[in-house]
Write a protein that holds these residues in place. Structure first.
Motif, PDB file in Angstrom:
ATOM      1  N   HIS A 101       0.830  -1.204   0.000  1.00 40.17           N
ATOM      2  CA  HIS A 101       0.000   0.000   0.000  1.00 40.17           C
ATOM      3  C   HIS A 101       0.864   1.255   0.000  1.00 40.17           C
ATOM      4  O   HIS A 101       0.611   2.193  -0.750  1.00 40.17           O
ATOM      5  CB  HIS A 101      -0.916   0.008   1.223  1.00 40.17           C
ATOM      6  N   ALA A 102       1.889   1.295   0.850  1.00 39.53           N
ATOM      7  CA  ALA A 102       2.692   2.509   0.985  1.00 39.53           C
ATOM      8  C   ALA A 102       3.795   2.576  -0.065  1.00 39.53           C
ATOM      9  O   ALA A 102       3.926   3.557  -0.792  1.00 39.53           O
ATOM     10  CB  ALA A 102       3.293   2.580   2.383  1.00 39.53           C
ATOM     11  N   ARG A 103       4.600   1.534  -0.174  1.00 42.64           N
ATOM     12  CA  ARG A 103       5.737   1.534  -1.099  1.00 42.64           C
ATOM     13  C   ARG A 103       6.075   0.102  -1.463  1.00 42.64           C
ATOM     14  O   ARG A 103       6.351  -0.715  -0.595  1.00 42.64           O
ATOM     15  CB  ARG A 103       6.943   2.226  -0.453  1.00 42.64           C
ATOM     16  N   ALA A 104       6.054  -0.198  -2.744  1.00 45.34           N
ATOM     17  CA  ALA A 104       6.387  -1.541  -3.204  1.00 45.34           C
ATOM     18  C   ALA A 104       7.895  -1.775  -3.083  1.00 45.34           C
ATOM     19  O   ALA A 104       8.676  -0.832  -2.932  1.00 45.34           O
ATOM     20  CB  ALA A 104       5.938  -1.723  -4.648  1.00 45.34           C
ATOM     21  N   LEU A 105       8.292  -3.041  -3.166  1.00 45.76           N
ATOM     22  CA  LEU A 105       9.709  -3.396  -3.073  1.00 45.76           C
ATOM     23  C   LEU A 105      10.117  -4.197  -4.299  1.00 45.76           C
ATOM     24  O   LEU A 105       9.500  -5.215  -4.618  1.00 45.76           O
ATOM     25  CB  LEU A 105       9.975  -4.223  -1.815  1.00 45.76           C
ATOM     26  N   LEU A 106      11.138  -3.727  -4.988  1.00 46.50           N
ATOM     27  CA  LEU A 106      11.749  -4.453  -6.095  1.00 46.50           C
ATOM     28  C   LEU A 106      13.155  -4.832  -5.663  1.00 46.50           C
ATOM     29  O   LEU A 106      13.995  -3.966  -5.427  1.00 46.50           O
ATOM     30  CB  LEU A 106      11.800  -3.584  -7.353  1.00 46.50           C
ATOM     31  N   ARG A 107      13.413  -6.130  -5.544  1.00 47.49           N
ATOM     32  CA  ARG A 107      14.722  -6.609  -5.088  1.00 47.49           C
ATOM     33  C   ARG A 107      15.353  -7.465  -6.183  1.00 47.49           C
ATOM     34  O   ARG A 107      14.724  -8.393  -6.690  1.00 47.49           O
ATOM     35  CB  ARG A 107      14.589  -7.409  -3.800  1.00 47.49           C
ATOM     36  N   LEU A 108      16.588  -7.140  -6.534  1.00 46.97           N
ATOM     37  CA  LEU A 108      17.335  -7.872  -7.550  1.00 46.97           C
ATOM     38  C   LEU A 108      18.518  -8.572  -6.911  1.00 46.97           C
ATOM     39  O   LEU A 108      19.249  -7.971  -6.116  1.00 46.97           O
ATOM     40  CB  LEU A 108      17.851  -6.917  -8.632  1.00 46.97           C
ATOM     41  N   TYR A 109      18.712  -9.836  -7.263  1.00 44.32           N
ATOM     42  CA  TYR A 109      19.899 -10.579  -6.853  1.00 44.32           C
ATOM     43  C   TYR A 109      20.767 -10.772  -8.089  1.00 44.32           C
ATOM     44  O   TYR A 109      20.311 -11.348  -9.083  1.00 44.32           O
ATOM     45  CB  TYR A 109      19.514 -11.931  -6.258  1.00 44.32           C
ATOM     46  N   TYR A 142       8.114   2.948  -5.068  1.00 49.45           N
ATOM     47  CA  TYR A 142       8.744   1.669  -4.766  1.00 49.45           C
ATOM     48  C   TYR A 142      10.183   1.895  -4.320  1.00 49.45           C
ATOM     49  O   TYR A 142      10.767   2.955  -4.546  1.00 49.45           O
ATOM     50  CB  TYR A 142       8.727   0.739  -5.988  1.00 49.45           C
ATOM     51  N   THR A 143      10.729   0.883  -3.676  1.00 49.97           N
ATOM     52  CA  THR A 143      12.126   0.872  -3.266  1.00 49.97           C
ATOM     53  C   THR A 143      12.857  -0.190  -4.068  1.00 49.97           C
ATOM     54  O   THR A 143      12.372  -1.313  -4.209  1.00 49.97           O
ATOM     55  CB  THR A 143      12.259   0.562  -1.762  1.00 49.97           C
ATOM     56  N   LEU A 144      14.015   0.163  -4.595  1.00 50.69           N
ATOM     57  CA  LEU A 144      14.843  -0.762  -5.364  1.00 50.69           C
ATOM     58  C   LEU A 144      16.011  -1.219  -4.508  1.00 50.69           C
ATOM     59  O   LEU A 144      16.721  -0.398  -3.930  1.00 50.69           O
ATOM     60  CB  LEU A 144      15.366  -0.071  -6.631  1.00 50.69           C
ATOM     61  N   GLU A 145      16.194  -2.529  -4.407  1.00 48.25           N
ATOM     62  CA  GLU A 145      17.344  -3.099  -3.717  1.00 48.25           C
ATOM     63  C   GLU A 145      18.111  -3.994  -4.681  1.00 48.25           C
ATOM     64  O   GLU A 145      17.508  -4.746  -5.444  1.00 48.25           O
ATOM     65  CB  GLU A 145      16.917  -3.933  -2.506  1.00 48.25           C
TER      66      GLU A 145
END
Length: 218
Positions: A101-109, A142-145
């Motif tokens: 709802h607040a901020r999606a998370l995109l995580r890349l390995y 969104y947040t990118l990791e």
């Protein structure tokens, strides 16, 4: 989109690292009617105008509709990001996208044979952030990791398995074999059709088509 807002070594990965960046996009209001991205017209019209793509991805209720759109978005993100990583000399091991709802998370390995440093994570984070800022595939904040895989990295391809012959791996089958789906043991061999494990002092052959999930095991 700005560059990485933080960077830190990831605990428990034996020197792995991760870097991240936050998008500047504000989350769209739920229920605002808009045009869906290319490739989603059939799904859009099947749902009707009650739901919109951005609402389902960013703030819609959990359920089959939201999961279906999320799967499509993951595929689109992979198609965008994998070629970029290839040009930078890295492999996309895994992509995770978690709507919120607040901020999606995109995580890349990411990985490469020489290993991944903190500076590599930061460089990839900046490059991916710039790409996504142009392509704009995620319709909300969104947040990118970006992270190295760690000790429990996924194994998805023949090349992945080939790099870790002799290592201990965990394999989960798509369907149970004689009542058993999960095997953990030493990876003995890899060929074009599958792998062979040593499990409880017995040799177990597994075809690639049978594997649902596999990763390194501690």
């Amino acid at each position: 989109m700005p560059g990485p807002r933080w960077a830190a070594c990831r605990a428990g990965t034996g020197g792995g690292c991760r870097a991240g960046a936050g998008s500047t996009r504000g989350a769209p209001e739920r229920g605002v009617i808009g045009k869906p991205p290319a490739g989603l017209f059939a799904f859009w019209w099947a749902l009707g105008p009650i739901f919109v793509y951005s609402g389902l991805i960013c703030s819609g209720p959990a359920g089959a509709a939201r999961e279906a759109v999320t799967v499509i978005l993951r595929e689109r993100l992979s198609a965008l990001i994998e070629p970029l990583l290839g040009r930078l000399g890295f492999e996309l091991v895994e992509l995770e996208y978690a709507p919120a709802h607040a901020r999606a998370l995109l995580r890349l390995y990411i990985d490469r044979e020489a290993g991944v440093s903190l500076e590599d994570c930061e460089r990839v984070s900046r490059a991916v952030a710039s790409l996504l800022d142009v392509e704009d595939p995620i319709p909300c904040a969104y947040t990118l990791e970006v992270s190295s895989p760690g000790f429990d990295r996924l194994l998805r391809t023949q090349a992945h398995f080939g790099r870790f012959v002799g290592s201990r791996v965990f394999v989960e089958l798509r369907e149970a074999r004689a009542g058993r789906r999960r095997y953990t043991g030493k990876l003995l061999t890899v060929d074009d059709t599958g792998i062979a494990l040593e499990v409880d002092r017995e040799r177990v052959a597994v075809a690639f088509a049978e594997i649902g999930k596999a990763r390194l095991a501690s």
